[in-house]
Design an enzyme around this catalytic site. Structure first.
Site, PDB file in Angstrom:
ATOM      1  CD  GLU A  20       0.646  36.524  59.048  1.00 56.53           C
ATOM      2  OE1 GLU A  20      -0.046  35.577  58.419  1.00 56.53           O
ATOM      3  OE2 GLU A  20       1.345  37.567  59.698  1.00 56.53           O
TER       4      GLU A  20
ATOM      5  CD  GLU B  50      -0.170  37.506  54.464  1.00 58.59           C
ATOM      6  OE1 GLU B  50       0.328  38.356  54.031  1.00 58.59           O
ATOM      7  OE2 GLU B  50      -0.347  36.503  54.636  1.00 58.59           O
TER       8      GLU B  50
END
Length: 266
Positions: A140, A120
């Site tokens: 995730e 990210e």
């Protein structure tokens, strides 16, 4: 400014090198690391002597993302930094480049794992160099979590949507060569040389006129979601003033005189 126990800063010429420095945890995010990143970006923005930033990790890893042990209730490293987060509830998003775009070019030098929050943060950088054994991925969903660092918005704007959705929905790991093939990174280099390659790229960036470099970066991002006509109009508004600068005149003189230009940000 910038340095904490989990974030090292170093000047290499006109480049600020920010090193995620928690190798025993594969540079998992911690409060001191986030504070250090936030302050490092602020330092780069404020200091005109800094022309570029290189982001890398210590100990053969880039960043393994969120500290899952802390998430499980075992305490996050750096509780002494809590006052900084209380003063600025947005600090962690700025640190991770979700809510902040540095005006100087940011070059990522990736060795080892760059996963979850690492991938990210990577999406907030401008140029990306990866070592052969680097790995990437957004894990995730495999842990019942959501990648709130910006990936559901940014990733499909940076790589083809089918690849973005595969990465987001499968949570699988990607090799450096796969990441290069889909456009997540720009270049793959031998292991142990990512930082050197990033610094070489930074030196090329630093050789350009700083006003021109910053205007070009800003224009690329500011026009990304505009129509072509709107983007071209903004490009003229951003670009034409650069031609009137003393740096532009110096660039032309240096070319004529066959010498390196001496830019003065004027």
């Amino acid at each position: 400014m910038g340095a904490t126990e989990h974030l090292k800063t170093e000047r290499v010429g006109a480049t600020l090198v920010l090193t995620l420095n928690r190798p025993e945890a594969r540079n998992a995010l911690s409060l001191p690391m986030l504070v250090g990143l936030h302050d490092g970006w602020a330092e780069a923005d404020a200091d005109d002597a800094i022309r570029s930033v290189v982001l890398t990790g210590a100990g053969g890893a880039f960043c393994s993302g969120m500290d899952l042990k802390a998430l499980a209730g075992r305490g996050m490293a750096g509780e002494h930094c809590r006052d900084r987060f209380a003063a600025d509830p947005d600090l962690h998003w700025k640190a991770m480049l979700r809510h902040h775009r540095p005006r100087k070019p940011v070059i990522a030098a990736v060795e080892g794992p760059c996963v979850a929050g690492g991938t990210e943060i990577l999406q907030g950088t401008d140029i990306r160099v990866a070592a052969e054994s680097a790995t990437f991925g957004l894990f995730e969903v495999r842990r019942g979590l959501f990648p709130v660092g910006g990936s559901t918005v940014r990733l499909a704007r940076q790589i083809p949507r089918t690849h973005a959705l595969e990465m987001l929905l499968t949570g699988r790991s990607y090799t450096a060569r796969e990441a290069e093939r889909i456009g997540l990174v720009g270049r793959v280099v031998p292991d142990g040389t990512a930082l050197d390659a990033a610094l070489e790229t930074a030196a090329l960036v630093n050789a350009g006129g700083p006003l021109a470099v910053e205007a070009v970066k800003a224009c690329v991002y500011d026009t990304a979601e505009l129509s072509e006509a709107e983007g071209l109009a903004l490009e003229l508004r951003r670009g034409m003033p650069v031609f009137a600068t003393e740096d532009a005149k110096e660039g032309a003189r240096a070319f004529t005189e066959k010498r390196p230009p001496v830019f003065r940000r004027a």
